[in-house]
Design an enzyme around this catalytic site. Structure first.
Site, PDB file in Angstrom:
ATOM      1  N   ARG A   1       0.852  -1.250  -0.107  1.00 14.12           N
ATOM      2  CA  ARG A   1       0.151  -0.114  -0.099  1.00 14.12           C
ATOM      3  C   ARG A   1       0.589   1.227   0.030  1.00 14.12           C
ATOM      4  O   ARG A   1       1.811   1.401   0.764  1.00 14.12           O
ATOM      5  CB  ARG A   1      -0.911  -0.191   1.213  1.00 14.12           C
TER       6      ARG A   1
ATOM      7  N   HIS B   1      -2.591  11.025   0.697  1.00  9.81           N
ATOM      8  CA  HIS B   1      -2.070  10.932   2.081  1.00  9.81           C
ATOM      9  C   HIS B   1      -1.611  12.207   2.457  1.00  9.81           C
ATOM     10  O   HIS B   1      -0.449  12.288   2.616  1.00  9.81           O
ATOM     11  CB  HIS B   1      -1.037   9.695   2.010  1.00  9.81           C
TER      12      HIS B   1
ATOM     13  N   ASN C   1      -7.073   2.005  10.319  1.00 16.93           N
ATOM     14  CA  ASN C   1      -5.695   2.337  10.612  1.00 16.93           C
ATOM     15  C   ASN C   1      -5.945   2.243  12.294  1.00 16.93           C
ATOM     16  O   ASN C   1      -6.548   3.042  12.782  1.00 16.93           O
ATOM     17  CB  ASN C   1      -5.239   3.670  10.240  1.00 16.93           C
TER      18      ASN C   1
ATOM     19  N   GLU D   1      -7.124   8.699   6.054  1.00 18.28           N
ATOM     20  CA  GLU D   1      -7.418   9.370   7.518  1.00 18.28           C
ATOM     21  C   GLU D   1      -7.918  10.766   7.206  1.00 18.28           C
ATOM     22  O   GLU D   1      -7.234  11.821   7.678  1.00 18.28           O
ATOM     23  CB  GLU D   1      -6.315   9.449   8.398  1.00 18.28           C
TER      24      GLU D   1
ATOM     25  N   TYR E   1      -3.845   2.289  16.030  1.00 21.90           N
ATOM     26  CA  TYR E   1      -2.481   2.320  16.806  1.00 21.90           C
ATOM     27  C   TYR E   1      -2.754   2.089  18.223  1.00 21.90           C
ATOM     28  O   TYR E   1      -2.076   1.385  18.937  1.00 21.90           O
ATOM     29  CB  TYR E   1      -1.828   3.598  16.481  1.00 21.90           C
TER      30      TYR E   1
ATOM     31  N   GLU F   1      -3.234   0.026   8.027  1.00 24.70           N
ATOM     32  CA  GLU F   1      -2.084   0.471   9.221  1.00 24.70           C
ATOM     33  C   GLU F   1      -2.109  -0.035  10.425  1.00 24.70           C
ATOM     34  O   GLU F   1      -2.955  -0.001  11.291  1.00 24.70           O
ATOM     35  CB  GLU F   1      -1.992   1.916   9.020  1.00 24.70           C
TER      36      GLU F   1
HETATM   37  C1  GCO Z   1      -1.244   8.148  10.312  1.00 22.64           C
HETATM   38  C2  GCO Z   1      -0.634   8.036   8.929  1.00 22.64           C
HETATM   39  C3  GCO Z   1       0.926   7.542   8.956  1.00 22.64           C
HETATM   40  C4  GCO Z   1       1.659   7.573  10.150  1.00 22.64           C
HETATM   41  C5  GCO Z   1       1.482   6.547  11.207  1.00 22.64           C
HETATM   42  C6  GCO Z   1       2.156   6.708  12.329  1.00 22.64           C
HETATM   43  O1  GCO Z   1      -2.046   7.231  10.681  1.00 22.64           O
HETATM   44  O2  GCO Z   1      -1.156   9.264  10.933  1.00 22.64           O
HETATM   45  O3  GCO Z   1      -1.426   7.263   8.067  1.00 22.64           O
HETATM   46  O4  GCO Z   1       1.252   8.541   7.843  1.00 22.64           O
HETATM   47  O5  GCO Z   1       3.115   7.763   9.899  1.00 22.64           O
HETATM   48  O6  GCO Z   1      -0.038   6.505  11.457  1.00 22.64           O
HETATM   49  O7  GCO Z   1       1.778   7.766  12.961  1.00 22.64           O
END
Ligand code: GCO
Length: 466
Positions: free
Chosen positions: A77, A121, A299, A166, A301, A361
Site C-alpha cells: 500500500r 495521504h 488504521n 484518514e 494504533y 495500518e
Molecule cells: C497516520 C498515517 C501515517 C503515520 C502513522 C504513524 O496514521 O498518521 O497514516 O502516515 O505515519 O500513522 O503515526
C-alpha cells in the site's frame, strides 16, 4: 507451538506514503505540497526536518520493491503524490510524475506484489492551499481531476484503490489543531475541510469505477478505541464527543448518509457552525459520499481515554492519561493496547457492516538501532505486531470480514511533525547513507506471511530461527 491460522486468502502487506518516503521533492517537475511549505517553517517539525530526501525512494524504488519481495510481501500500500501528477493542482498533467508510478506498479506486478494505491495521504498541492485548501469546495473537484488522471493511467493494472487516508487527520490536525500542514487553527474551516474531503471521496469513487473496472474501492479511516475515564456523566460526555468527532463523523456519512446529530449539535453550540446547520453541505452531497464502496480500511494504533477535563483532540497529545509503565508505551508515548483493535473491528462490523475490512495500518515506533553484528533487535515491535495480529485474528473469529493486514511501515520514514525522530519501520533506514537494514521484526513478519499464521509465543531475539 500453538499458533493462530489465518484464512488462505488473507492479504499480507506493508504500507508507506509518498511524502514520508519519496524525497525527490523537486525532481521531474513535481510541484510544491503543503507539507513542503509547512516543514520549512521553523518550529513546525522536530529538528527542522523536511521531506526533500526522506528515504530517497523516488530514486531507490527498485531496491525497495526487491526488499519487499525478499520479505515475502503479497501486497504493498503506497500513496501517490498529487503535486507530482498535477503540479498546478489541476490542469496540465506532468508525464514524468505519472511514469514514476507506472514503473513502480510494473515493478511490483513483476514480483507478484499487488499494488494498493492511496490517492491522498495529506500532500495537497500548495497552490490549491493558496486558493483556500480543503475548506474551499473547489478542492474536491480538483481532486476529481487528479483521480481521473491517475486512474486513467494506472486503472488497467491497479485493482485496489483507497481514495483517502484518514480524513480526520487531514481536516482536524491540518485545520483545527494546526499540528499538521497547513497548520491552521480554525474549527469552522476544519469542519468544511472534513466535508470537502468526504465529498471528494464520493466524486472519486465514481471515476474509479469507470476508469478501473473490476477493482476494489475503499477509504481508510483512523479509528480510535475511545473509552471514558470513569462512569461520571462528564467523562461519558467527553467520550461521546471524542468518539463522535474522531470516529462517527467520518463513518456515518459513508454508511448512513449523514453527520452524527449529537456532534452537529455540539458544534452549533460552540458556534463552529451556523444556527441553520451545515452550510457547506449541498443537496446531493450526502448521496455522493455514501456511494457504495467495496471495503473499509482501518488504521489502528492505540486507545484513547476521554476525560472531561482534558479532551485530547490531538495526535501529539498522550493517547492515555493513566500512568503507564514505559514498556506499555511506544516511542510516540502511545499506549500499547491490542484489545482495542479487536473492539474497533467488531464495532465497525456491528454498526456499519462494510462488505470487507482491511487493517491498512498498524505498527509501532521503537528506536532500536543496528548493533555491531548488524542486527536490529526490535523485539518490542515483534511483540506489538504479534499481539495486534492475534487481536485481529480474534475479530475474524467473531465474524468480522477482515481480509488483510498492512504493517506500518516498510521503512523508517518522515513521521510528520516528528520528522525522522520516530521510527515505525520494519526496515531500518540510515538517513545519512540511505542504507536499509532489515530489522528482526521484518524477519518475524516474513515467517508469519510464510505460515499464514501467528504463533502465540516466539523467540524474537534469534534471527537464525527465521
Ligand atoms: C497516520 C498515517 C501515517 C503515520 C502513522 C504513524 O496514521 O498518521 O497514516 O502516515 O505515519 O500513522 O503515526
Amino acid at each position: 507451538m500453538e499458533s493462530k491460522q489465518f484464512d488462505r486468502q488473507f492479504i499480507w502487506g506493508c504500507a508507506t506514503s509518498a511524502f514520508q518516503i519519496e524525497g525527490g521533492a523537486s525532481a521531474d517537475g513535481r510541484g510544491e505540497s503543503i507539507w513542503d511549505r509547512f516543514s520549512k517553517k521553523p518550529g513546525n517539525v522536530a529538528e527542522g526536518h523536511d521531506g526533500d530526501v526522506a528515504c530517497d525512494h523516488y530514486n531507490r524504488y527498485r531496491g525497495d520493491v526487491d526488499l519487499m519481495k525478499e520479505l515475502g510481501m503479497k501486497a504493498y500500500r503506497f500513496s501517490i503524490s498529487w503535486p507530482r501528477i498535477l503540479p498546478d493542482g489541476r490542469g496540465a498533467v506532468n508525464e514524468k510524475g505519472l511514469s514514476f508510478y507506472d514503473e513502480l506498479v510494473d515493478a511490483l506486478l513483476e514480483r507478484e506484489i499487488t499494488p494498493w494505491v492511496t490517492l491522498y495521504h495529506w500532500d495537497l498541492p500548495q497552490i490549491l492551499e493558496d486558493e483556500g485548501g480543503w475548506p474551499n469546495r473547489k478542492t474536491a473537484y480538483a481532486f476529481a481531476e487528479y483521480t481521473e488522471a491517475v486512474s486513467r493511467r494506472l486503472g488497467d493494472r491497479v485493482k485496489h484503490w483507497i481514495t483517502h487516508n484518514e480524513p480526520w487527520c487531514a481536516s482536524i490536525l491540518g485545520y483545527q489543531t494546526g499540528e499538521h500542514a497547513p497548520g491552521i487553527k480554525d474549527w469552522p474551516k476544519a469542519l468544511a475541510a472534513s466535508h470537502h474531503l468526504m465529498l471528494s471521496h464520493g466524486l472519486s469513487v465514481g471515476i474509479l469505477r469507470r476508469n478501473s473496472p473490476d477493482s476494489l474501492i475503499g477509504i481508510t479511516n483512523a479509528l480510535m478505541h475511545v473509552q471514558p475515564a470513569s462512569g461520571s456523566y462528564e467523562d461519558r460526555e467527553a467520550y461521546r464527543h471524542l468518539d463522535g468527532t474522531v470516529n462517527r463523523w467520518f463513518m456515518d456519512p459513508l454508511y448512513r448518509r449523514c453527520y452524527p446529530a449529537d456532534i452537529v449539535a455540539d458544534h452549533r453550540e460552540s458556534g463552529y457552525i451556523s444556527r441553520e446547520g451545515l452550510s457547506f453541505v449541498y443537496p446531493g452531497d450526502m448521496d455522493l459520499i455514501a456511494a457504495p464502496i467495496d471495503f473499509l480500511g482501518v488504521n489502528y494504533y492505540s486507545r484513547q481515554i476521554a476525560r472531561s477535563t482534558a479532551i485530547p483532540e490531538s495526535k501529539n497529545a498522550p493517547r492515555d492519561i493513566f500512568a503507564l509503565p514505559p514498556d506499555q508505551r511506544t516511542d510516540m508515548g502511545w499506549e500499547v493496547y491490542p484489545d482495542g483493535l479487536t473492539r474497533v473491528l467488531e464495532r465497525v462490523h456491528r454498526e456499519y457492516r462494510p462488505g470487507q475490512i482491511y487493517v491498512t495500518e498498524n505498527g509501532a515506533a521503537y528506536g532500536e538501532k543496528p548493533g555491531a553484528d548488524g542486527r536490529v533487535p526490535d523485539s518490542r515491535r515483534c511483540v506489538y505486531l504479534r499481539d495486534h495480529l492475534l487481536a485481529a485474528h480474534s475479530a475474524t473469529e467473531s465474524g468480522v470480514p477482515l481480509l488483510g493486514y498492512f504493517v506500518w511501515s516498510l521503512l523508517d520514514n518522515f513521521e510528520w511533525a516528528f520528522g525522522y525522530t520516530k521510527r515505525f519501520g520494519i526496515v531500518w533506514v540510515d538517513f545519512e547513507t540511505q542504507q536499509r537494514t532489515i530489522k528482526d521484526s521484518a524477519y518475524w513478519y516474513r515467517e508469519v506471511i510464510r505460515n499464514n499464521a501467528v504463533s502465540l509465543n516466539g523467540a524474537f531475539n534469534n534471527p537464525n530461527r527465521y
